[in-house]
Scaffold this motif. Structure first.
Motif, mmCIF file in Angstrom:
data_model
loop_
_atom_site.group_PDB
_atom_site.id
_atom_site.type_symbol
_atom_site.label_atom_id
_atom_site.label_comp_id
_atom_site.label_asym_id
_atom_site.label_seq_id
_atom_site.Cartn_x
_atom_site.Cartn_y
_atom_site.Cartn_z
ATOM 1 N N LEU A 11 0.819 -1.201 0.000
ATOM 2 C CA LEU A 11 0.000 0.000 0.000
ATOM 3 C C LEU A 11 0.860 1.262 0.000
ATOM 4 N N THR A 12 2.010 1.203 0.601
ATOM 5 C CA THR A 12 2.899 2.365 0.633
ATOM 6 C C THR A 12 3.330 2.773 -0.766
ATOM 7 N N THR A 13 3.738 1.769 -1.553
ATOM 8 C CA THR A 13 4.158 2.063 -2.928
ATOM 9 C C THR A 13 2.977 2.456 -3.800
ATOM 10 N N PHE A 14 1.849 1.776 -3.628
ATOM 11 C CA PHE A 14 0.670 2.035 -4.454
ATOM 12 C C PHE A 14 0.179 3.471 -4.313
ATOM 13 N N LEU A 15 0.232 4.016 -3.099
ATOM 14 C CA LEU A 15 -0.240 5.375 -2.855
ATOM 15 C C LEU A 15 0.861 6.427 -2.986
ATOM 16 N N GLY A 16 2.079 5.997 -3.339
ATOM 17 C CA GLY A 16 3.167 6.946 -3.509
ATOM 18 C C GLY A 16 3.566 7.642 -2.221
ATOM 19 N N LEU A 17 3.566 6.903 -1.104
ATOM 20 C CA LEU A 17 3.859 7.508 0.193
ATOM 21 C C LEU A 17 5.354 7.647 0.461
ATOM 22 N N GLU A 18 6.193 6.910 -0.299
ATOM 23 C CA GLU A 18 7.638 7.019 -0.047
ATOM 24 C C GLU A 18 8.138 8.431 -0.259
ATOM 25 N N ALA A 19 7.589 9.124 -1.285
ATOM 26 C CA ALA A 19 8.038 10.486 -1.572
ATOM 27 C C ALA A 19 7.734 11.437 -0.422
ATOM 28 N N LEU A 20 6.761 11.078 0.418
ATOM 29 C CA LEU A 20 6.405 11.911 1.560
ATOM 30 C C LEU A 20 7.074 11.445 2.846
ATOM 31 N N GLY A 21 7.857 10.380 2.763
ATOM 32 C CA GLY A 21 8.504 9.846 3.950
ATOM 33 C C GLY A 21 7.569 9.070 4.855
ATOM 34 N N LEU A 22 6.464 8.553 4.319
ATOM 35 C CA LEU A 22 5.464 7.838 5.113
ATOM 36 C C LEU A 22 5.497 6.353 4.827
ATOM 37 N N ARG A 23 4.959 5.603 5.768
ATOM 38 C CA ARG A 23 4.804 4.149 5.610
ATOM 39 C C ARG A 23 3.404 3.771 6.066
ATOM 40 N N ALA A 24 2.670 3.106 5.186
ATOM 41 C CA ALA A 24 1.307 2.692 5.508
ATOM 42 C C ALA A 24 1.340 1.506 6.456
ATOM 43 N N VAL A 25 0.522 1.574 7.527
ATOM 44 C CA VAL A 25 0.482 0.480 8.499
ATOM 45 C C VAL A 25 -0.923 -0.113 8.636
ATOM 46 N N GLY A 26 -1.908 0.502 7.997
ATOM 47 C CA GLY A 26 -3.259 -0.041 8.098
ATOM 48 C C GLY A 26 -4.208 0.730 7.190
ATOM 49 N N GLN A 27 -5.369 0.109 6.932
ATOM 50 C CA GLN A 27 -6.351 0.769 6.078
ATOM 51 C C GLN A 27 -7.763 0.431 6.552
#
Length: 436
Positions: A11-27
């Protein structure tokens, strides 16, 4: 055996969160969108107090809700958990720095703001549709996107570099009785002359006066003013005076469209005057002059045999001699601009100005007025043939695009918003938005 063409869902890669320095942990999926819980990586500076430099102690977390890129046109909201730290000596409490994720007090992530800018400037979407896709209020989306556009696009110091030819014109930005309805638009015509692209909007100035244009020109740096070689404009003398005073080395060019329109207006006024003199009233559908009103404004080269017969029938009446004389001058002006070469066109226009400038009978009052105007603006009119690419045609085209923009937005009440939206829409930023 597992299918080797797929990997585990990320989910982190799918939503492009790496560019923001975030990591998805739940949805959590909902009917009206998705909510994704994220963690922000702790940097080396986060735990240390910015006042005394002592290392703080972790004292829990705080959440920040941000709108992110829509997935399938369904809003996606991020719940970003930020760690809180406490400094015992200073008794300060602070949280992780989230400047990489979103602007301070913003409700949108940087990715969402950039997506909104592309949707607004490159896809020509309305702010209402963008706000609905992001799941935020209209004012939230509008203020965030326009602020970002101001920083990234409009405050670019190189935006005015290379401008050598400009066009100026008036533009009605709203159609209400309250307040000033007009602005002065400044267009970069340099790409048209060099063949490198379309014209682009440079700026909008409140008002439509000599002072408005002069203040804008004098507000630019000296290097910009020295680069300007040609200024294309309509017949408004205020623009000419402003350009002459602020850009003494530039050449003023009166646009062909407005010269032809000026002659066409005199032709219409002559026809209307004779209509009243011969019938004692305004034109009606069966009156010869009224029936020929559109035919008279058509270029001679576009007339069919049937149209010529109709015109000859109108001119056969001796009472219509003034219309025929004015129509002849109108057609000669068109022919000058349609000449095969600029030199030939300039020779024809010079002859027209000299002919109409003196010796026009008093009975042809409208034609005499046209001659005085052409003589007064002689240098500006003839300058076009030395600079054939300095036409306000692209300026009028941009005015049309701005009319379309107002239609998308269903009108504007705030001139600052309208100016920013117009610059995004017609300022040559579409390519930059699509390919940042």
């Amino acid at each position: 055996m597992a299918d080797t063409t797929f990997t585990a869902a990320d989910l982190t890669t799918f939503l492009g969160l790496e560019a923001l320095g975030l990591r998805a942990v739940g949805q959590r999926l909902q009917d009206d969108g998705a909510v994704v819980e994220c963690r922000l990586a702790v940097s080396l500076e986060d735990p240390f107090c910015r006042v005394c430099g002592a290392q703080g102690v972790a004292v829990g977390t705080v959440s920040r809700r941000l709108a992110h890129l829509p997935v399938g046109w369904r809003p996606t909201q991020l719940v970003v958990r930020l760690r809180r730290f406490s400094c015992a000596p200073c008794r300060r409490v602070w949280r992780q720095d989230a400047a990489r994720v979103a602007a301070k007090r913003s409700r949108l992530t940087w990715s969402a703001v950039d997506w909104g800018m592309r949707a607004l400037g490159a896809e020509f979407m309305s702010v209402s549709r963008i706000a609905k896709a992001l799941g935020v209020a209209w004012h939230t989306a509008n203020s965030s996107i326009l602020s970002r556009a101001q920083q990234v696009l409009l405050e670019d110091p190189g935006r005015l570099e290379g401008v050598e030819v400009i066009g100026v014109d008036e533009h009605a930005w709203r159609h209400t009785a309250r307040g000033d309805r007009y602005v002065t638009v400044v267009i970069d015509l340099t790409p048209v002359r060099t063949g490198t692209g379309p014209a682009r909007l440079l700026d909008m100035v409140p008002g439509r006066s000599k002072r408005a244009l002069k203040d804008w020109l004098e507000g630019q740096d000296e290097a910009f003013r020295h680069r300007i070689e040609v200024v294309a404009m309509d017949a408004f003398t205020g623009f000419k005076s402003a350009a002459a005073q602020a850009l003494p080395d530039a050449t003023e060019v009166m646009d062909p469209f407005h010269v032809v329109a000026l002659a066409g207006d005199k032709l219409d006024r002559t026809r209307q005057r004779l209509q009243r003199q011969t019938t004692g009233r305004r034109g009606r559908k069966n009156d010869p002059l009224y029936k020929a009103r559109r035919l008279l404004r058509t270029g001679a080269g576009l007339l069919t045999d049937k149209a010529w017969d109709r015109l000859e029938g109108v001119f056969a009446d001796e009472r219509h001699a003034a219309v025929e004389a004015t129509w002849s001058a109108y057609q000669r002006i068109i022919a000058a601009y349609r000449a095969k070469t600029p030199a030939a066109g300039k020779a024809l226009m010079t002859k027209i100005i000299d002919t109409l400038g003196t010796g026009v009978p008093q009975a042809l009052g409208e034609l005499a007025e046209l001659g005085r105007t052409l003589r007064k603006r002689r240098h500006d009119i003839l300058a076009y043939f030395d600079h054939p690419h300095a036409s306000n045609g692209p300026t009028e085209a941009i005015n049309g695009r701005l009319e379309h923009l107002r239609g998308i937005a269903l009108g504007f009440r705030n001139l600052t918003h309208y100016t920013t939206r117009s610059l995004i829409h017609a300022g040559g930023f579409r390519k930059k938005l699509l390919h940042p």
